[in-house]
Design an enzyme around this catalytic site. Structure first.
Site, PDB file in Angstrom:
ATOM      1  N   ARG A  69      22.669 -70.549 -26.106  1.00 51.21           N
ATOM      2  CA  ARG A  69      21.352 -69.977 -26.372  1.00 51.21           C
ATOM      3  C   ARG A  69      21.046 -69.955 -27.866  1.00 51.21           C
ATOM      4  O   ARG A  69      20.001 -69.479 -28.289  1.00 51.21           O
ATOM      5  CB  ARG A  69      21.294 -68.534 -25.828  1.00 51.21           C
ATOM      6  CG  ARG A  69      21.609 -68.430 -24.348  1.00 51.21           C
ATOM      7  CD  ARG A  69      21.779 -66.992 -23.911  1.00 51.21           C
ATOM      8  NE  ARG A  69      20.536 -66.347 -23.606  1.00 51.21           N
ATOM      9  CZ  ARG A  69      20.024 -66.172 -22.395  1.00 51.21           C
ATOM     10  NH1 ARG A  69      20.660 -66.608 -21.332  1.00 51.21           N
ATOM     11  NH2 ARG A  69      18.878 -65.563 -22.213  1.00 51.21           N
ATOM     12  N   TYR A 122      17.740 -71.227 -29.715  1.00 50.90           N
ATOM     13  CA  TYR A 122      16.555 -70.368 -29.603  1.00 50.90           C
ATOM     14  C   TYR A 122      16.739 -69.093 -30.427  1.00 50.90           C
ATOM     15  O   TYR A 122      15.884 -68.740 -31.237  1.00 50.90           O
ATOM     16  CB  TYR A 122      16.332 -70.035 -28.125  1.00 50.90           C
ATOM     17  CG  TYR A 122      15.094 -69.225 -27.840  1.00 50.90           C
ATOM     18  CD1 TYR A 122      13.829 -69.774 -28.046  1.00 50.90           C
ATOM     19  CD2 TYR A 122      15.185 -67.925 -27.353  1.00 50.90           C
ATOM     20  CE1 TYR A 122      12.678 -69.036 -27.776  1.00 50.90           C
ATOM     21  CE2 TYR A 122      14.048 -67.184 -27.074  1.00 50.90           C
ATOM     22  CZ  TYR A 122      12.788 -67.744 -27.281  1.00 50.90           C
ATOM     23  OH  TYR A 122      11.663 -67.011 -27.006  1.00 50.90           O
ATOM     24  N   ASN A 148      11.426 -59.740 -21.888  1.00 47.97           N
ATOM     25  CA  ASN A 148      11.110 -60.483 -20.653  1.00 47.97           C
ATOM     26  C   ASN A 148       9.724 -60.146 -20.108  1.00 47.97           C
ATOM     27  O   ASN A 148       9.474 -58.996 -19.737  1.00 47.97           O
ATOM     28  CB  ASN A 148      12.134 -60.154 -19.554  1.00 47.97           C
ATOM     29  CG  ASN A 148      13.512 -60.664 -19.908  1.00 47.97           C
ATOM     30  OD1 ASN A 148      14.155 -60.142 -20.814  1.00 47.97           O
ATOM     31  ND2 ASN A 148      13.969 -61.683 -19.195  1.00 47.97           N
ATOM     32  N   PHE A 154      12.742 -66.518  -8.321  1.00 48.37           N
ATOM     33  CA  PHE A 154      12.838 -65.687  -7.110  1.00 48.37           C
ATOM     34  C   PHE A 154      11.562 -65.785  -6.273  1.00 48.37           C
ATOM     35  O   PHE A 154      11.611 -65.947  -5.047  1.00 48.37           O
ATOM     36  CB  PHE A 154      13.096 -64.219  -7.484  1.00 48.37           C
ATOM     37  CG  PHE A 154      14.532 -63.896  -7.845  1.00 48.37           C
ATOM     38  CD1 PHE A 154      15.505 -64.880  -7.901  1.00 48.37           C
ATOM     39  CD2 PHE A 154      14.904 -62.577  -8.128  1.00 48.37           C
ATOM     40  CE1 PHE A 154      16.830 -64.577  -8.235  1.00 48.37           C
ATOM     41  CE2 PHE A 154      16.225 -62.256  -8.459  1.00 48.37           C
ATOM     42  CZ  PHE A 154      17.186 -63.260  -8.520  1.00 48.37           C
ATOM     43  N   GLN A 177      23.699 -57.642 -13.816  1.00 45.47           N
ATOM     44  CA  GLN A 177      23.109 -57.694 -15.167  1.00 45.47           C
ATOM     45  C   GLN A 177      21.669 -57.180 -15.088  1.00 45.47           C
ATOM     46  O   GLN A 177      21.021 -57.298 -14.044  1.00 45.47           O
ATOM     47  CB  GLN A 177      23.182 -59.113 -15.753  1.00 45.47           C
ATOM     48  CG  GLN A 177      22.280 -60.163 -15.141  1.00 45.47           C
ATOM     49  CD  GLN A 177      22.906 -60.860 -13.944  1.00 45.47           C
ATOM     50  OE1 GLN A 177      23.669 -60.279 -13.179  1.00 45.47           O
ATOM     51  NE2 GLN A 177      22.550 -62.126 -13.734  1.00 45.47           N
ATOM     52  N   THR A 178      21.181 -56.625 -16.186  1.00 47.77           N
ATOM     53  CA  THR A 178      19.853 -56.000 -16.150  1.00 47.77           C
ATOM     54  C   THR A 178      18.870 -56.688 -17.102  1.00 47.77           C
ATOM     55  O   THR A 178      19.252 -57.302 -18.089  1.00 47.77           O
ATOM     56  CB  THR A 178      19.922 -54.512 -16.563  1.00 47.77           C
ATOM     57  OG1 THR A 178      20.230 -54.437 -17.967  1.00 47.77           O
ATOM     58  CG2 THR A 178      20.958 -53.749 -15.750  1.00 47.77           C
ATOM     59  N   ASP A 188      25.068 -65.189 -21.024  1.00 54.03           N
ATOM     60  CA  ASP A 188      23.929 -64.495 -20.399  1.00 54.03           C
ATOM     61  C   ASP A 188      24.047 -63.003 -20.737  1.00 54.03           C
ATOM     62  O   ASP A 188      25.054 -62.371 -20.406  1.00 54.03           O
ATOM     63  CB  ASP A 188      24.033 -64.697 -18.882  1.00 54.03           C
ATOM     64  CG  ASP A 188      22.756 -64.377 -18.158  1.00 54.03           C
ATOM     65  OD1 ASP A 188      22.150 -65.306 -17.609  1.00 54.03           O
ATOM     66  OD2 ASP A 188      22.364 -63.195 -18.110  1.00 54.03           O
ATOM     67  N   GLN A 228      22.825 -56.836 -20.383  1.00 60.35           N
ATOM     68  CA  GLN A 228      21.825 -55.766 -20.279  1.00 60.35           C
ATOM     69  C   GLN A 228      20.753 -55.976 -21.338  1.00 60.35           C
ATOM     70  O   GLN A 228      21.020 -56.561 -22.387  1.00 60.35           O
ATOM     71  CB  GLN A 228      22.483 -54.394 -20.471  1.00 60.35           C
ATOM     72  CG  GLN A 228      23.290 -54.315 -21.750  1.00 60.35           C
ATOM     73  CD  GLN A 228      23.989 -52.989 -21.940  1.00 60.35           C
ATOM     74  OE1 GLN A 228      23.893 -52.087 -21.122  1.00 60.35           O
ATOM     75  NE2 GLN A 228      24.685 -52.850 -23.058  1.00 60.35           N
ATOM     76  N   ARG A 229      19.560 -55.499 -21.042  1.00 61.75           N
ATOM     77  CA  ARG A 229      18.489 -55.610 -22.040  1.00 61.75           C
ATOM     78  C   ARG A 229      17.387 -54.619 -21.705  1.00 61.75           C
ATOM     79  O   ARG A 229      16.909 -54.566 -20.570  1.00 61.75           O
ATOM     80  CB  ARG A 229      17.928 -57.023 -22.045  1.00 61.75           C
ATOM     81  CG  ARG A 229      16.881 -57.209 -23.127  1.00 61.75           C
ATOM     82  CD  ARG A 229      16.298 -58.588 -23.108  1.00 61.75           C
ATOM     83  NE  ARG A 229      17.205 -59.607 -23.566  1.00 61.75           N
ATOM     84  CZ  ARG A 229      17.134 -60.884 -23.177  1.00 61.75           C
ATOM     85  NH1 ARG A 229      16.238 -61.259 -22.303  1.00 61.75           N
ATOM     86  NH2 ARG A 229      17.973 -61.759 -23.671  1.00 61.75           N
TER      87      ARG A 229
HETATM   88  N1  UDP Z   1      18.811 -65.266 -13.172  1.00 59.11           N
HETATM   89  C1  UDP Z   1      19.188 -65.248 -11.839  1.00 59.11           C
HETATM   90  N2  UDP Z   1      18.676 -66.207 -11.030  1.00 59.11           N
HETATM   91  C2  UDP Z   1      17.812 -67.172 -11.447  1.00 59.11           C
HETATM   92  C3  UDP Z   1      17.423 -67.169 -12.804  1.00 59.11           C
HETATM   93  C4  UDP Z   1      17.957 -66.212 -13.647  1.00 59.11           C
HETATM   94  O1  UDP Z   1      19.962 -64.382 -11.404  1.00 59.11           O
HETATM   95  O2  UDP Z   1      17.392 -67.999 -10.632  1.00 59.11           O
HETATM   96  C5  UDP Z   1      19.319 -64.205 -14.058  1.00 59.11           C
HETATM   97  C6  UDP Z   1      19.907 -64.697 -15.371  1.00 59.11           C
HETATM   98  O3  UDP Z   1      21.286 -64.990 -15.204  1.00 59.11           O
HETATM   99  C7  UDP Z   1      19.672 -63.499 -16.272  1.00 59.11           C
HETATM  100  C8  UDP Z   1      18.393 -62.862 -15.716  1.00 59.11           C
HETATM  101  O4  UDP Z   1      18.230 -63.399 -14.414  1.00 59.11           O
HETATM  102  O5  UDP Z   1      20.729 -62.575 -16.156  1.00 59.11           O
HETATM  103  C9  UDP Z   1      17.162 -63.183 -16.529  1.00 59.11           C
HETATM  104  O6  UDP Z   1      17.128 -64.566 -16.735  1.00 59.11           O
HETATM  105  P1  UDP Z   1      15.867 -65.314 -17.339  1.00 59.11           P
HETATM  106  O7  UDP Z   1      16.217 -66.761 -17.399  1.00 59.11           O
HETATM  107  O8  UDP Z   1      14.646 -64.948 -16.598  1.00 59.11           O
HETATM  108  O9  UDP Z   1      15.668 -64.732 -18.798  1.00 59.11           O
HETATM  109  P2  UDP Z   1      16.656 -64.271 -19.969  1.00 59.11           P
HETATM  110  O10 UDP Z   1      16.402 -62.827 -20.089  1.00 59.11           O
HETATM  111  O11 UDP Z   1      18.072 -64.556 -19.584  1.00 59.11           O
HETATM  112  O12 UDP Z   1      16.208 -65.048 -21.128  1.00 59.11           O
END
Ligand code: UDP
Length: 312
Positions: free
Chosen positions: A143, A146, A175, A192, A210-211, A272, A275-276
Protein backbone atom coordinates in the site's frame (compact mmCIF):
# COMPACT_ATOMS: atom_id res chain seq x y z
CA UNK A 1 -19.88 32.12 -5.91
CA UNK A 2 -16.42 30.87 -6.82
CA UNK A 3 -14.67 29.25 -9.79
CA UNK A 4 -13.30 25.94 -8.61
CA UNK A 5 -11.08 23.39 -10.34
CA UNK A 6 -11.79 19.81 -9.23
CA UNK A 7 -9.07 17.32 -10.19
CA UNK A 8 -10.33 13.76 -10.38
CA UNK A 9 -13.73 15.34 -10.97
CA UNK A 10 -15.09 12.30 -12.83
CA UNK A 11 -14.23 9.90 -10.01
CA UNK A 12 -16.52 8.78 -7.21
CA UNK A 13 -15.82 11.58 -4.74
CA UNK A 14 -14.99 14.12 -7.43
CA UNK A 15 -18.26 13.76 -9.33
CA UNK A 16 -20.29 14.00 -6.10
CA UNK A 17 -18.26 17.10 -5.23
CA UNK A 18 -18.82 18.72 -8.66
CA UNK A 19 -22.57 18.21 -8.23
CA UNK A 20 -22.55 19.77 -4.73
CA UNK A 21 -20.49 22.79 -5.89
CA UNK A 22 -22.84 23.43 -8.83
CA UNK A 23 -25.86 23.11 -6.52
CA UNK A 24 -24.52 25.87 -4.32
CA UNK A 25 -23.87 28.14 -7.31
CA UNK A 26 -20.14 27.68 -7.86
CA UNK A 27 -18.58 27.38 -11.30
CA UNK A 28 -16.75 24.05 -11.77
CA UNK A 29 -13.85 23.14 -14.02
CA UNK A 30 -13.66 19.35 -13.82
CA UNK A 31 -10.30 17.79 -14.72
CA UNK A 32 -9.85 14.06 -15.18
CA UNK A 33 -7.82 11.74 -17.38
CA UNK A 34 -10.46 9.02 -16.97
CA UNK A 35 -8.03 6.30 -15.81
CA UNK A 36 -10.34 5.35 -12.95
CA UNK A 37 -12.94 8.12 -13.30
CA UNK A 38 -15.79 7.78 -15.76
CA UNK A 39 -17.61 10.17 -18.09
CA UNK A 40 -20.87 8.49 -17.03
CA UNK A 41 -20.42 9.98 -13.55
CA UNK A 42 -20.52 13.52 -14.94
CA UNK A 43 -22.84 12.96 -17.91
CA UNK A 44 -25.74 14.83 -16.33
CA UNK A 45 -23.50 17.78 -15.38
CA UNK A 46 -22.59 18.66 -18.97
CA UNK A 47 -25.76 20.62 -19.58
CA UNK A 48 -25.47 22.67 -16.40
CA UNK A 49 -24.44 26.30 -16.62
CA UNK A 50 -21.12 26.75 -14.87
CA UNK A 51 -19.80 23.25 -15.61
CA UNK A 52 -16.93 22.44 -17.93
CA UNK A 53 -14.79 19.34 -18.37
CA UNK A 54 -11.20 19.08 -19.49
CA UNK A 55 -9.45 15.77 -20.12
CA UNK A 56 -6.04 16.49 -18.57
CA UNK A 57 -3.54 14.39 -16.70
CA UNK A 58 -2.43 16.41 -13.68
CA UNK A 59 1.02 14.84 -13.83
CA UNK A 60 1.61 16.96 -16.96
CA UNK A 61 1.61 20.75 -17.23
CA UNK A 62 -1.90 22.06 -16.52
CA UNK A 63 -3.66 24.54 -18.73
CA UNK A 64 -6.62 26.37 -17.17
CA UNK A 65 -7.42 29.74 -18.73
CA UNK A 66 -9.08 32.42 -16.61
CA UNK A 67 -9.28 33.13 -12.91
CA UNK A 68 -9.50 30.30 -10.35
CA UNK A 69 -10.55 30.72 -6.70
CA UNK A 70 -9.80 27.21 -5.46
CA UNK A 71 -8.26 23.95 -6.63
CA UNK A 72 -9.65 20.84 -5.00
CA UNK A 73 -7.13 18.08 -5.70
CA UNK A 74 -8.89 14.71 -5.57
CA UNK A 75 -7.17 13.03 -8.51
CA UNK A 76 -5.76 9.64 -7.55
CA UNK A 77 -6.71 6.01 -7.93
CA UNK A 78 -7.68 5.13 -4.35
CA UNK A 79 -8.76 1.50 -4.20
CA UNK A 80 -6.36 -1.18 -2.91
CA UNK A 81 -6.90 -3.16 -6.15
CA UNK A 82 -5.38 -0.24 -8.08
CA UNK A 83 -2.28 -0.23 -5.88
CA UNK A 84 -0.86 -3.35 -7.56
CA UNK A 85 -2.19 -2.48 -11.03
CA UNK A 86 -0.99 1.11 -11.46
CA UNK A 87 1.50 1.88 -8.67
CA UNK A 88 3.62 4.28 -10.72
CA UNK A 89 0.64 6.39 -11.83
CA UNK A 90 -0.44 6.58 -8.17
CA UNK A 91 2.98 7.83 -7.09
CA UNK A 92 3.12 10.28 -9.99
CA UNK A 93 -0.29 11.77 -9.31
CA UNK A 94 0.51 12.18 -5.61
CA UNK A 95 3.90 13.79 -6.30
CA UNK A 96 4.12 15.44 -9.75
CA UNK A 97 0.33 15.93 -9.82
CA UNK A 98 0.23 17.63 -6.44
CA UNK A 99 3.24 19.75 -7.41
CA UNK A 100 1.56 20.90 -10.64
CA UNK A 101 -1.69 21.70 -8.81
CA UNK A 102 0.18 23.68 -6.18
CA UNK A 103 1.96 25.56 -8.98
CA UNK A 104 -1.40 26.33 -10.56
CA UNK A 105 -2.75 27.53 -7.18
CA UNK A 106 0.25 29.80 -6.82
CA UNK A 107 -0.08 31.21 -10.35
CA UNK A 108 -3.81 31.86 -9.88
CA UNK A 109 -3.67 33.03 -6.25
CA UNK A 110 -6.12 30.23 -5.47
CA UNK A 111 -6.80 28.21 -2.33
CA UNK A 112 -5.36 24.68 -2.59
CA UNK A 113 -7.51 21.94 -1.04
CA UNK A 114 -5.65 18.62 -0.84
CA UNK A 115 -7.53 15.33 -0.51
CA UNK A 116 -5.38 13.23 1.75
CA UNK A 117 -6.41 10.00 3.39
CA UNK A 118 -6.72 7.99 6.58
CA UNK A 119 -4.04 5.78 4.95
CA UNK A 120 -1.46 8.26 6.25
CA UNK A 121 -2.04 6.49 9.59
CA UNK A 122 -1.17 3.09 8.02
CA UNK A 123 -2.11 0.16 10.28
CA UNK A 124 -2.74 2.41 13.28
CA UNK A 125 -1.50 1.63 16.76
CA UNK A 126 -3.48 4.54 18.20
CA UNK A 127 -7.26 4.21 18.15
CA UNK A 128 -9.27 6.24 17.20
CA UNK A 129 -6.86 8.25 15.08
CA UNK A 130 -6.41 11.97 15.88
CA UNK A 131 -4.66 14.23 13.36
CA UNK A 132 -1.68 14.44 15.72
CA UNK A 133 -0.93 10.70 15.29
CA UNK A 134 2.12 10.14 13.02
CA UNK A 135 0.93 6.76 11.83
CA UNK A 136 2.33 3.29 11.33
CA UNK A 137 3.07 3.02 7.61
CA UNK A 138 5.16 0.37 5.86
CA UNK A 139 7.26 2.46 3.44
CA UNK A 140 7.77 -0.36 0.94
CA UNK A 141 4.71 -2.59 1.31
CA UNK A 142 1.79 -3.19 -1.07
CA UNK A 143 0.00 0.00 0.00
CA UNK A 144 3.09 2.19 0.23
CA UNK A 145 2.76 3.87 -3.17
CA UNK A 146 -0.57 5.38 -2.09
CA UNK A 147 0.24 6.05 1.55
CA UNK A 148 3.62 7.64 0.85
CA UNK A 149 2.33 9.67 -2.10
CA UNK A 150 -0.35 11.15 0.14
CA UNK A 151 2.11 11.81 2.95
CA UNK A 152 4.39 13.53 0.42
CA UNK A 153 1.39 15.55 -0.82
CA UNK A 154 0.63 16.77 2.68
CA UNK A 155 4.25 17.78 3.27
CA UNK A 156 4.50 19.57 -0.10
CA UNK A 157 1.21 21.38 0.53
CA UNK A 158 2.48 22.71 3.85
CA UNK A 159 5.84 23.65 2.28
CA UNK A 160 3.99 25.76 -0.33
CA UNK A 161 1.95 27.34 2.45
CA UNK A 162 5.10 28.25 4.40
CA UNK A 163 7.35 29.27 1.49
CA UNK A 164 4.85 30.81 -0.93
CA UNK A 165 2.01 31.82 1.37
CA UNK A 166 -0.53 29.60 -0.42
CA UNK A 167 -3.86 29.29 1.37
CA UNK A 168 -4.23 25.53 1.96
CA UNK A 169 -6.69 22.94 3.27
CA UNK A 170 -5.87 19.27 3.93
CA UNK A 171 -8.65 16.76 4.38
CA UNK A 172 -7.93 13.21 5.54
CA UNK A 173 -10.76 11.24 4.00
CA UNK A 174 -11.80 8.04 5.80
CA UNK A 175 -13.60 5.15 4.05
CA UNK A 176 -16.42 6.71 2.05
CA UNK A 177 -19.15 4.99 0.04
CA UNK A 178 -22.30 5.82 -1.87
CA UNK A 179 -23.72 6.46 -5.35
CA UNK A 180 -21.24 6.93 -8.23
CA UNK A 181 -18.80 4.39 -6.77
CA UNK A 182 -17.53 2.06 -9.47
CA UNK A 183 -19.23 -1.35 -9.20
CA UNK A 184 -15.84 -2.96 -9.92
CA UNK A 185 -13.98 -0.58 -7.64
CA UNK A 186 -12.79 -3.52 -5.52
CA UNK A 187 -13.51 -1.95 -2.16
CA UNK A 188 -15.52 -3.68 0.45
CA UNK A 189 -18.84 -1.82 0.20
CA UNK A 190 -19.05 -2.03 -3.60
CA UNK A 191 -17.87 -5.66 -3.56
CA UNK A 192 -20.36 -6.81 -0.93
CA UNK A 193 -23.35 -5.04 -2.47
CA UNK A 194 -22.67 -6.09 -6.06
CA UNK A 195 -21.93 -9.68 -4.96
CA UNK A 196 -25.15 -9.86 -2.93
CA UNK A 197 -27.23 -8.38 -5.77
CA UNK A 198 -25.80 -10.96 -8.17
CA UNK A 199 -26.51 -13.87 -5.82
CA UNK A 200 -22.82 -14.51 -5.13
CA UNK A 201 -21.30 -15.08 -1.69
CA UNK A 202 -19.74 -12.04 -0.06
CA UNK A 203 -15.93 -12.22 -0.03
CA UNK A 204 -14.78 -11.53 3.53
CA UNK A 205 -11.00 -11.15 3.70
CA UNK A 206 -9.40 -12.77 6.73
CA UNK A 207 -11.69 -13.61 9.63
CA UNK A 208 -13.68 -10.39 9.13
CA UNK A 209 -12.93 -8.95 12.56
CA UNK A 210 -10.94 -6.03 11.11
CA UNK A 211 -12.84 -2.75 11.39
CA UNK A 212 -13.59 0.32 9.31
CA UNK A 213 -15.86 3.32 9.95
CA UNK A 214 -17.88 4.08 6.84
CA UNK A 215 -18.90 7.59 5.83
CA UNK A 216 -21.78 8.23 3.43
CA UNK A 217 -20.72 10.38 0.51
CA UNK A 218 -23.05 13.34 1.18
CA UNK A 219 -21.59 13.66 4.69
CA UNK A 220 -18.07 13.49 3.28
CA UNK A 221 -18.77 16.23 0.74
CA UNK A 222 -20.45 18.47 3.34
CA UNK A 223 -17.43 18.08 5.60
CA UNK A 224 -15.03 18.92 2.77
CA UNK A 225 -17.00 22.03 1.80
CA UNK A 226 -17.12 23.15 5.42
CA UNK A 227 -13.33 22.81 5.46
CA UNK A 228 -12.92 24.70 2.17
CA UNK A 229 -15.09 27.53 3.53
CA UNK A 230 -13.13 27.67 6.80
CA UNK A 231 -9.69 29.16 7.28
CA UNK A 232 -8.20 26.11 9.00
CA UNK A 233 -4.94 25.12 7.29
CA UNK A 234 -3.85 21.97 9.13
CA UNK A 235 -5.07 18.41 8.34
CA UNK A 236 -8.64 17.51 9.34
CA UNK A 237 -10.15 14.02 9.55
CA UNK A 238 -13.48 13.74 7.71
CA UNK A 239 -15.34 10.46 8.08
CA UNK A 240 -17.83 8.67 10.26
CA UNK A 241 -16.80 7.57 13.73
CA UNK A 242 -19.13 4.60 14.12
CA UNK A 243 -16.99 1.50 13.73
CA UNK A 244 -18.00 -1.88 12.27
CA UNK A 245 -16.27 -5.19 11.64
CA UNK A 246 -16.38 -6.52 8.07
CA UNK A 247 -18.61 -9.35 9.32
CA UNK A 248 -21.08 -6.81 10.70
CA UNK A 249 -21.00 -4.96 7.38
CA UNK A 250 -21.67 -8.24 5.56
CA UNK A 251 -24.66 -8.93 7.84
CA UNK A 252 -26.20 -5.55 6.98
CA UNK A 253 -25.74 -6.11 3.25
CA UNK A 254 -27.17 -9.64 3.42
CA UNK A 255 -30.16 -8.32 5.32
CA UNK A 256 -30.83 -5.38 2.95
CA UNK A 257 -30.54 -7.49 -0.20
CA UNK A 258 -32.16 -10.68 1.19
CA UNK A 259 -29.16 -12.54 -0.16
CA UNK A 260 -29.01 -16.26 0.65
CA UNK A 261 -25.55 -16.86 -0.81
CA UNK A 262 -23.71 -16.37 2.52
CA UNK A 263 -20.05 -15.39 2.83
CA UNK A 264 -16.74 -16.94 1.79
CA UNK A 265 -13.48 -16.16 3.51
CA UNK A 266 -10.46 -15.19 1.39
CA UNK A 267 -6.92 -14.40 2.55
CA UNK A 268 -6.37 -11.09 4.30
CA UNK A 269 -4.21 -8.87 2.06
CA UNK A 270 -0.75 -8.00 3.43
CA UNK A 271 -0.65 -4.80 5.53
CA UNK A 272 -4.46 -4.57 5.62
CA UNK A 273 -5.12 -2.23 8.59
CA UNK A 274 -6.79 -4.09 11.47
CA UNK A 275 -8.77 -1.11 12.69
CA UNK A 276 -9.65 2.40 11.60
CA UNK A 277 -11.82 5.09 13.10
CA UNK A 278 -11.44 8.88 12.92
CA UNK A 279 -11.20 11.09 15.94
CA UNK A 280 -13.50 13.91 14.81
CA UNK A 281 -12.73 16.42 17.56
CA UNK A 282 -11.03 18.87 15.17
CA UNK A 283 -13.80 18.65 12.54
CA UNK A 284 -16.44 19.25 15.24
CA UNK A 285 -14.57 22.14 16.81
CA UNK A 286 -13.15 23.92 13.74
CA UNK A 287 -15.90 23.25 11.19
CA UNK A 288 -18.95 22.61 13.36
CA UNK A 289 -19.36 19.49 11.21
CA UNK A 290 -20.27 15.92 12.10
CA UNK A 291 -21.64 13.06 9.95
CA UNK A 292 -25.39 12.45 9.89
CA UNK A 293 -26.19 9.38 7.76
CA UNK A 294 -26.19 6.05 9.67
CA UNK A 295 -24.56 3.07 7.93
CA UNK A 296 -27.81 1.19 7.45
CA UNK A 297 -29.50 4.11 5.70
CA UNK A 298 -26.45 4.80 3.53
CA UNK A 299 -26.17 1.13 2.54
CA UNK A 300 -29.83 1.08 1.51
CA UNK A 301 -29.33 4.12 -0.77
CA UNK A 302 -26.13 2.65 -2.19
CA UNK A 303 -27.79 -0.71 -2.84
CA UNK A 304 -30.55 1.06 -4.76
CA UNK A 305 -27.93 2.87 -6.84
CA UNK A 306 -26.03 -0.33 -7.71
CA UNK A 307 -29.23 -2.24 -8.46
CA UNK A 308 -30.23 0.45 -10.99
CA UNK A 309 -26.74 0.76 -12.43
CA UNK A 310 -26.37 -2.99 -12.95
CA UNK A 311 -29.98 -3.41 -14.10
CA UNK A 312 -30.74 -5.90 -11.30
N1 UDP B 1 -12.50 -6.43 2.32
C1 UDP B 1 -13.21 -7.61 2.40
N2 UDP B 1 -13.78 -8.07 1.26
C2 UDP B 1 -13.70 -7.44 0.06
C3 UDP B 1 -12.99 -6.23 0.00
C4 UDP B 1 -12.38 -5.76 1.14
O1 UDP B 1 -13.33 -8.22 3.47
O2 UDP B 1 -14.26 -7.94 -0.92
C5 UDP B 1 -11.91 -5.88 3.56
C6 UDP B 1 -10.45 -5.47 3.44
O3 UDP B 1 -9.61 -6.58 3.73
C7 UDP B 1 -10.36 -4.39 4.50
C8 UDP B 1 -11.76 -3.77 4.51
O4 UDP B 1 -12.61 -4.71 3.87
O5 UDP B 1 -10.09 -4.95 5.76
C9 UDP B 1 -11.85 -2.45 3.78
O6 UDP B 1 -11.26 -2.63 2.52
P1 UDP B 1 -11.37 -1.55 1.37
O7 UDP B 1 -10.62 -2.09 0.20
O8 UDP B 1 -12.77 -1.16 1.15
O9 UDP B 1 -10.65 -0.24 1.92
P2 UDP B 1 -9.36 0.03 2.82
O10 UDP B 1 -9.92 0.64 4.04
O11 UDP B 1 -8.66 -1.25 3.11
O12 UDP B 1 -8.56 0.96 2.01
Amino acid sequence: MARIVVTGGAGFLGSNLCRALLDRGDEVVCLDNLITGSEENIEELFGEPGFSFSNQDVTNHLWIPGPVDAIMHLASPASPIDFAKIPIQIMKVGSLGTHNCLGLARAKGATFHMNSTSEVYGDPLVHPQPETYWGNVNPNGPRSMYDEAKRFSEALTLAYKDKHGIDVRIVRTFNTYGPLMRPDDGRVVSNFITQALQGQPLTVYGDGTQTRSFCYVTDQIEGQLALLDSNYTMPVNIGNDVEFTMLELAEHVVDITNSSAGVVHEPLPKDDPMQRKPDLTVANRELGWSPKVPLREGLEMTTKYFAEKLGL
